[in-house]
Design an enzyme around this catalytic site. Structure first.
Site, PDB file in Angstrom:
ATOM      1  N   GLN A  96       0.851  -1.183   0.000  1.00 33.38           N
ATOM      2  CA  GLN A  96       0.000   0.000   0.000  1.00 33.38           C
ATOM      3  C   GLN A  96       0.894   1.242   0.000  1.00 33.38           C
ATOM      4  O   GLN A  96       1.708   1.443   0.906  1.00 33.38           O
ATOM      5  CB  GLN A  96      -0.930   0.043   1.212  1.00 33.38           C
ATOM      6  CG  GLN A  96      -1.950   1.173   1.093  1.00 33.38           C
ATOM      7  CD  GLN A  96      -2.764   1.378   2.333  1.00 33.38           C
ATOM      8  OE1 GLN A  96      -2.227   1.824   3.352  1.00 33.38           O
ATOM      9  NE2 GLN A  96      -4.053   1.083   2.284  1.00 33.38           N
ATOM     10  N   TYR A 183      -6.120  11.093   3.940  1.00 35.24           N
ATOM     11  CA  TYR A 183      -4.731  11.356   3.592  1.00 35.24           C
ATOM     12  C   TYR A 183      -4.639  12.109   2.264  1.00 35.24           C
ATOM     13  O   TYR A 183      -5.649  12.581   1.724  1.00 35.24           O
ATOM     14  CB  TYR A 183      -3.936  10.058   3.618  1.00 35.24           C
ATOM     15  CG  TYR A 183      -3.919   9.431   4.994  1.00 35.24           C
ATOM     16  CD1 TYR A 183      -3.430  10.149   6.084  1.00 35.24           C
ATOM     17  CD2 TYR A 183      -4.433   8.162   5.235  1.00 35.24           C
ATOM     18  CE1 TYR A 183      -3.436   9.610   7.374  1.00 35.24           C
ATOM     19  CE2 TYR A 183      -4.451   7.610   6.505  1.00 35.24           C
ATOM     20  CZ  TYR A 183      -3.949   8.333   7.575  1.00 35.24           C
ATOM     21  OH  TYR A 183      -3.964   7.808   8.844  1.00 35.24           O
ATOM     22  N   ARG A 249      -7.421   2.245  -2.798  1.00 34.59           N
ATOM     23  CA  ARG A 249      -8.304   2.197  -1.637  1.00 34.59           C
ATOM     24  C   ARG A 249      -8.998   3.536  -1.472  1.00 34.59           C
ATOM     25  O   ARG A 249      -8.356   4.601  -1.511  1.00 34.59           O
ATOM     26  CB  ARG A 249      -7.523   1.862  -0.361  1.00 34.59           C
ATOM     27  CG  ARG A 249      -8.471   1.530   0.810  1.00 34.59           C
ATOM     28  CD  ARG A 249      -7.718   1.144   2.053  1.00 34.59           C
ATOM     29  NE  ARG A 249      -8.493   0.224   2.860  1.00 34.59           N
ATOM     30  CZ  ARG A 249      -8.577   0.275   4.199  1.00 34.59           C
ATOM     31  NH1 ARG A 249      -7.938   1.210   4.863  1.00 34.59           N
ATOM     32  NH2 ARG A 249      -9.280  -0.604   4.860  1.00 34.59           N
ATOM     33  N   GLY A 343      -9.465  -6.302   9.142  1.00 34.55           N
ATOM     34  CA  GLY A 343      -8.319  -5.650   9.736  1.00 34.55           C
ATOM     35  C   GLY A 343      -8.073  -6.137  11.141  1.00 34.55           C
ATOM     36  O   GLY A 343      -7.308  -7.068  11.377  1.00 34.55           O
ATOM     37  N   ARG A 344      -8.743  -5.546  12.117  1.00 31.68           N
ATOM     38  CA  ARG A 344      -8.502  -5.853  13.523  1.00 31.68           C
ATOM     39  C   ARG A 344      -8.530  -7.349  13.841  1.00 31.68           C
ATOM     40  O   ARG A 344      -7.702  -7.817  14.632  1.00 31.68           O
ATOM     41  CB  ARG A 344      -9.524  -5.105  14.380  1.00 31.68           C
ATOM     42  CG  ARG A 344      -9.206  -5.092  15.857  1.00 31.68           C
ATOM     43  CD  ARG A 344     -10.264  -4.293  16.619  1.00 31.68           C
ATOM     44  NE  ARG A 344      -9.988  -4.247  18.047  1.00 31.68           N
ATOM     45  CZ  ARG A 344      -9.272  -3.299  18.642  1.00 31.68           C
ATOM     46  NH1 ARG A 344      -8.746  -2.339  17.935  1.00 31.68           N
ATOM     47  NH2 ARG A 344      -9.079  -3.325  19.959  1.00 31.68           N
TER      48      ARG A 344
END
Length: 386
Positions: A96, A183, A249, A343-344
């Protein structure tokens, strides 16, 4: 279809539809991925696809300490050992590519300069991870940014291209351009953040998409040239047809890191999906932030957006955000997504695919070690016993 059916993104074959989503874990104080990082990803190689933690494309891209980059040879070598370990374990991994833009701090910038962004307006509520003057790690607010000029924009686009070529050199199976979570790229897209009055502004959809599409075009060219160079270096015909995928993404309705909602979100991202498809981008990774905790209320990604994206885009769609095995099945059954990201759950469950396939209990995450240094809470979570 099920989570455990095989799938193909572009020319890359995946053994299942489970994606390990990118997660910043701040284990690289040297900004180089090392053997511990390689072990972490290799442990999770049964995922159909791993998306690496965000890896910074340049010194100016940084917004978190202890995160690996991919702009210099030593960093490429570090990622190469990670990729080799993942491949040896039977996995597939994409890098990424990350630029934080205004979500940064002067402590992380070259010579203590201001973070670079399309705007000079600060990111309200954004958090950066730094080491303070005592060497202690902590989260802090973002510093005031400086708006990029035309030369700075051109340099940043070139940084994305260089990072993509470096990902090819490191042996990655592809790259994911990080255009989510408030971002840099999302800062260019959002008209309530990007207050420029030049051709890099955001008042029209075409203007909003100019920067992300310029990045995609540069990355496409860089990857093509790097793959050709790799084949030449390895010998005539060697590496011919090496699978390498490119994705982006996005978090269309995300509000983290000072990103406000605005009229025209759906049209902007459906148009982006169409443009990405026309450029041969292999996948779009949609992040739903509605499960994010805190005072901010973030809407879920509406099904209608995914329906309209499907009409305009024929590549693969990954959907991530607060998912479990049951909700993943429901999303796959809609036909609107092809793969589901987790993810988590991957923090404490390196064997997540097996646990979901066999309906085994999931281990709990220790929140105290998510952003700590060292192996604890990183490579010491065991696979299910039995």
């Amino acid at each position: 279809m099920t989570l455990f059916d095989s799938f193909r993104i572009g020319e890359l074959s995946l053994p299942n539809r489970v994606v390990m989503a990118p997660m910043t874990r701040v284990r690289s104080q040297s900004q180089v991925a090392d053997e511990m990082v390689a072990e972490y990803y290799a442990q999770r190689a049964t995922a159909g696809l791993i998306v690496s933690e965000g890896t910074f494309i340049s010194p100016e891209a940084r917004g978190f300490a202890a995160v690996p980059g991919i702009w210099k040879p030593k960093q490429v070598e570090g990622w190469a050992q990670v990729v080799d370990r993942v491949h040896a374990a039977g996995g597939r991994i994409v890098a990424q590519l990350w630029h934080c833009g205004r979500v940064s701090h002067t402590a992380l910038q070259p010579s203590g300069s201001a973070p670079e962004s399309p705007t000079s307006t600060p990111a309200e509520g954004a958090k950066c991870y730094i080491f303070d003057s005592r060497g202690e790690a902590r989260f802090t607010g973002a510093s005031d940014p400086v708006g990029l000029d035309d030369d700075g924009i051109a340099r940043t686009i070139a940084d994305y291209a260089r990072a993509a070529a470096n990902a090819v050199e490191a042996g990655f199976d592809g790259i994911e351009i990080h255009a989510a979570n408030g971002y840099l790229i999302q800062q260019f897209i959002n008209p309530l953040v990007n207050d420029r009055s030049d051709g890099w502004g955001a008042q029209t959809v075409d203007e909003r998409l100019r920067f992300p599409l310029a990045v995609v075009d540069a990355v496409n060219d860089a990857v093509r040239d790097a793959l050709r160079e790799a084949r030449t270096k390895d010998g005539a015909g060697s590496g011919e047809g090496r699978p390498f995928i490119i994705g982006m993404r996005i978090s269309p309705y995300g509000t983290v890191n000072g990103i406000p909602l605005y009229d025209g979100v759906e049209n902007t991202y459906v148009t982006l999906a169409r443009e990405l498809g026309e450029r041969g981008v292999d996948f779009i990774h949609v992040a739903d932030q509605s499960s994010t905790t805190g005072d901010r209320v973030t809407p879920a990604v509406p099904r209608q957006l995914l329906e309209h994206m499907r009409e305009q885009y024929r590549g693969a769609v990954i959907f991530t955000g607060g998912q479990d095995a049951a909700s993943a099945r429901e999303w796959l059954d809609t036909g609107l997504v092809d793969l589901v990201g987790f993810g988590r759950p991957y923090i404490a469950n390196p064997d997540l695919v097996r646990r979901m396939r066999e309906d085994l209990p999931l281990a709990a995450v220790d929140p105290e070690t998510i952003y700590s240094q060292g192996p604890e809470g990183y490579i010491d979570y065991p696979e299910f016993a039995g």
